[in-house]
Design an enzyme around this catalytic site. Structure first.
Site, PDB file in Angstrom:
ATOM      1  N   ASN A 181     -16.869  -1.937 -35.972  1.00 52.76           N
ATOM      2  CA  ASN A 181     -17.938  -0.929 -35.960  1.00 52.76           C
ATOM      3  C   ASN A 181     -19.281  -1.625 -36.157  1.00 52.76           C
ATOM      4  O   ASN A 181     -19.336  -2.846 -36.280  1.00 52.76           O
ATOM      5  CB  ASN A 181     -17.679   0.138 -37.030  1.00 52.76           C
ATOM      6  CG  ASN A 181     -17.571  -0.489 -38.407  1.00 52.76           C
ATOM      7  OD1 ASN A 181     -18.505  -1.067 -38.924  1.00 52.76           O
ATOM      8  ND2 ASN A 181     -16.379  -0.383 -39.005  1.00 52.76           N
TER       9      ASN A 181
ATOM     10  N   LYS B 280     -11.355  12.115 -52.703  1.00 53.87           N
ATOM     11  CA  LYS B 280     -11.046  10.735 -53.112  1.00 53.87           C
ATOM     12  C   LYS B 280     -11.100  10.553 -54.632  1.00 53.87           C
ATOM     13  O   LYS B 280     -10.878   9.464 -55.127  1.00 53.87           O
ATOM     14  CB  LYS B 280     -11.994   9.753 -52.407  1.00 53.87           C
ATOM     15  CG  LYS B 280     -11.857   9.817 -50.882  1.00 53.87           C
ATOM     16  CD  LYS B 280     -12.602   8.711 -50.173  1.00 53.87           C
ATOM     17  CE  LYS B 280     -12.646   8.974 -48.677  1.00 53.87           C
ATOM     18  NZ  LYS B 280     -12.480   7.775 -47.868  1.00 53.87           N
TER      19      LYS B 280
HETATM   20  N1  CTP Z   1     -13.070   3.780 -47.098  1.00 52.55           N
HETATM   21  C1  CTP Z   1     -12.016   3.108 -47.648  1.00 52.55           C
HETATM   22  N2  CTP Z   1     -10.909   2.845 -46.902  1.00 52.55           N
HETATM   23  C2  CTP Z   1     -10.821   3.253 -45.614  1.00 52.55           C
HETATM   24  C3  CTP Z   1     -11.897   3.940 -45.045  1.00 52.55           C
HETATM   25  C4  CTP Z   1     -13.020   4.200 -45.813  1.00 52.55           C
HETATM   26  O1  CTP Z   1     -12.088   2.725 -48.815  1.00 52.55           O
HETATM   27  N3  CTP Z   1      -9.728   2.967 -44.930  1.00 52.55           N
HETATM   28  C5  CTP Z   1     -14.257   4.079 -47.923  1.00 52.55           C
HETATM   29  C6  CTP Z   1     -15.555   3.526 -47.402  1.00 52.55           C
HETATM   30  O2  CTP Z   1     -15.809   2.225 -47.910  1.00 52.55           O
HETATM   31  C7  CTP Z   1     -16.572   4.524 -47.881  1.00 52.55           C
HETATM   32  C8  CTP Z   1     -15.806   5.834 -47.828  1.00 52.55           C
HETATM   33  O3  CTP Z   1     -14.435   5.484 -47.960  1.00 52.55           O
HETATM   34  O4  CTP Z   1     -16.951   4.300 -49.213  1.00 52.55           O
HETATM   35  C9  CTP Z   1     -15.998   6.528 -46.525  1.00 52.55           C
HETATM   36  O5  CTP Z   1     -15.167   7.627 -46.488  1.00 52.55           O
HETATM   37  P1  CTP Z   1     -14.298   8.039 -45.213  1.00 52.55           P
HETATM   38  O6  CTP Z   1     -13.704   9.349 -45.479  1.00 52.55           O
HETATM   39  O7  CTP Z   1     -13.272   7.049 -44.875  1.00 52.55           O
HETATM   40  O8  CTP Z   1     -15.369   8.045 -44.147  1.00 52.55           O
HETATM   41  P2  CTP Z   1     -15.182   7.654 -42.670  1.00 52.55           P
HETATM   42  O9  CTP Z   1     -14.508   6.322 -42.544  1.00 52.55           O
HETATM   43  O10 CTP Z   1     -16.518   7.751 -42.061  1.00 52.55           O
HETATM   44  O11 CTP Z   1     -14.125   8.697 -42.192  1.00 52.55           O
HETATM   45  P3  CTP Z   1     -14.244  10.207 -41.657  1.00 52.55           P
HETATM   46  O12 CTP Z   1     -13.803  10.092 -40.292  1.00 52.55           O
HETATM   47  O13 CTP Z   1     -13.301  10.959 -42.527  1.00 52.55           O
HETATM   48  O14 CTP Z   1     -15.646  10.670 -41.831  1.00 52.55           O
END
Ligand code: CTP
Length: 398
Positions: free
Chosen positions: A208, A340
């Site tokens: 990304n 979370k």
């Molecule tokens: N995060 C994590 N592990 C993952 C994905 C994300 O720890 N596999 C953490 C990121 O570091 C950030 C937060 O979770 O602090 C972001 O939340 P998330 O719900 O995963 O956001 P997105 O990846 O943008 O997903 P969504 O499609 O649900 O918006």
């Protein structure tokens, strides 16, 4: 950070003293007041006038020169300073500092200083590695000096080895750390930063746009404020933050492993990384060759590291996440905070000018059970400090 800070800047006669002019210039541009003191030998290599023009202050060189203000100059300079740095520092000045010799303006001022003292050695490798110099540096450490270690490289004498003056950015960072209040001293802070890369085959991956800038700014801010910081970083093209243990990882699985090893020992965890939510279910052993048709790649979920941390958190541990959204920013961020089981979420939208990936600024809303604080557009460095201000206030119950 350096705005209005008073930097007493010793310059000695290493060939690297030409770099001191750049350092003085950067300090002045950052808003610091800079008072240069040169050793007599340094004035044979560079004119004091250069520093006088850069700093707009009289350069001090001689303890017994008449003082226009009728001051005892070395005492006045020592009392004036917020921080005292000597860069470059020769083996000779290090020996003087280490043994309390006060026979010129610089060494006499050093003895009178009560502020944080830093030394950036620069000399030939044999001189640097000589046990006498090493013992003197150890002594300085014992006396509370911070040593900014020299780098390895091609030296002015033609040798290659350790003894090259540390990079300017490292020296400036050390000065900034020295003048910052240590309100996070004793806190063990774990930060994740950057993107992850999920392999498709030996030459391709899914990733990304995260640059890592926000996470690195957080690591730098916490280290400046006295915390013990570990940064788990996905692939980024950024300088490793000074005074921070950095662990490089590639994939979401690597990041999870390195975070989990350290989570239990951490007081504050900030997940600023843009961790991949999906990875290819199978990684091809060989490069995938194209044919005329399309290509479907089956993806599977990665583990949600932050949610896992929220499920097993130890009492007193503070968890902060990030939410990067394109729509329904606050609603989505609030949902993540609850789902979370974390203490705070920093919500930002890539639709807002000055926020998001790659840029040096951010526009953040900090959401916790007790507040929703909308921060204005600011640098990522300032945003990092705001985030830690809020975290420390919540930890201290303010
Ligand atoms: N995060 C994590 N592990 C993952 C994905 C994300 O720890 N596999 C953490 C990121 O570091 C950030 C937060 O979770 O602090 C972001 O939340 P998330 O719900 O995963 O956001 P997105 O990846 O943008 O997903 P969504 O499609 O649900 O918006």
């Amino acid at each position: 950070m350096l705005q209005g800070k008073k930097v007493l800047f010793g310059v000695t006669s290493s060939i690297a003293c030409y770099k001191a002019a750049d350092i003085a210039r950067t300090l002045v541009k950052s808003g610091a007041e800079v008072q240069v003191i040169m050793s007599a030998n340094a004035t044979k290599l560079i004119s004091p006038m250069l520093f006088e023009h850069l700093t707009k202050k009289r350069c001090l060189t001689d303890t017994f020169a008449p003082s226009p203000e009728m001051k005892v100059e070395h005492i006045a300079a020592a009392q004036w300073a917020d921080v005292f740095i000597t860069a470059p520092a020769t083996a000779n000045i290090i020996a003087k500092f280490a043994n309390g010799i006060a026979d010129d303006m610089l060494s006499t001022t050093a003895l009178a200083c009560r502020c944080p003292r830093l030394v950036a050695p620069s000399m030939n490798t044999a001189m640097y590695e000589n046990p006498v110099t090493q013992r003197n540096l150890d002594r300085l450490r014992d006396y509370g000096y911070q040593i900014i270690e020299p780098a390895v490289g091609l030296l002015a004498c033609g040798d290659t080895g350790r003894g090259k003056l540390a990079e300017e950015a490292e020296i400036i960072e050390a000065i900034e750390q020295a003048v910052t209040d240590k309100d996070m001293y004793g806190q063990r802070v774990l930060i994740s930063a950057g993107p992850t890369q999920e392999s498709i085959d030996p030459v391709r991956f899914i990733t990304n746009h995260s640059s890592g800038k926000m996470g690195y700014a957080l690591a730098k801010a916490a280290a400046r404020r006295g915390a013990t910081v570990t940064l788990v970083s996905g692939p980024c093209n950024l300088e490793k933050p000074f005074g921070v243990e950095t662990v490089d990882v590639i994939s979401a699985a690597d990041m999870r492993e390195e975070i989990m090893i350290r989570a239990d020992m951490s007081d504050i965890i900030v997940m600023a990384a843009a961790v991949a939510d999906y990875r290819p279910a199978y990684v091809a052993n060989q490069k995938i060759k194209k044919d005329d048709g399309g290509l479907n790649i089956e993806l599977e979920r990665t583990s949600d590291i932050l949610a896992e941390l929220g499920a097993v958190r130890r009492p007193g541990q503070f968890l902060c996440g990030f939410a990067m959204e394109t729509e329904n920013l606050l609603e989505n961020a609030r949902g993540k905070l609850a789902r979370k089981n974390i203490d705070m979420i920093a919500a930002n939208s890539i639709r807002v000018a000055g926020a998001g990936f790659g840029v040096d600024t951010n526009v953040i809303t900090l959401i916790s059970a007790r507040e929703e604080a909308q921060l204005p557009l600011m640098s990522k460095d300032d945003a990092a400090n705001e985030i830690f201000d809020h975290i420390m206030n919540m930890r201290l119950g303010y």
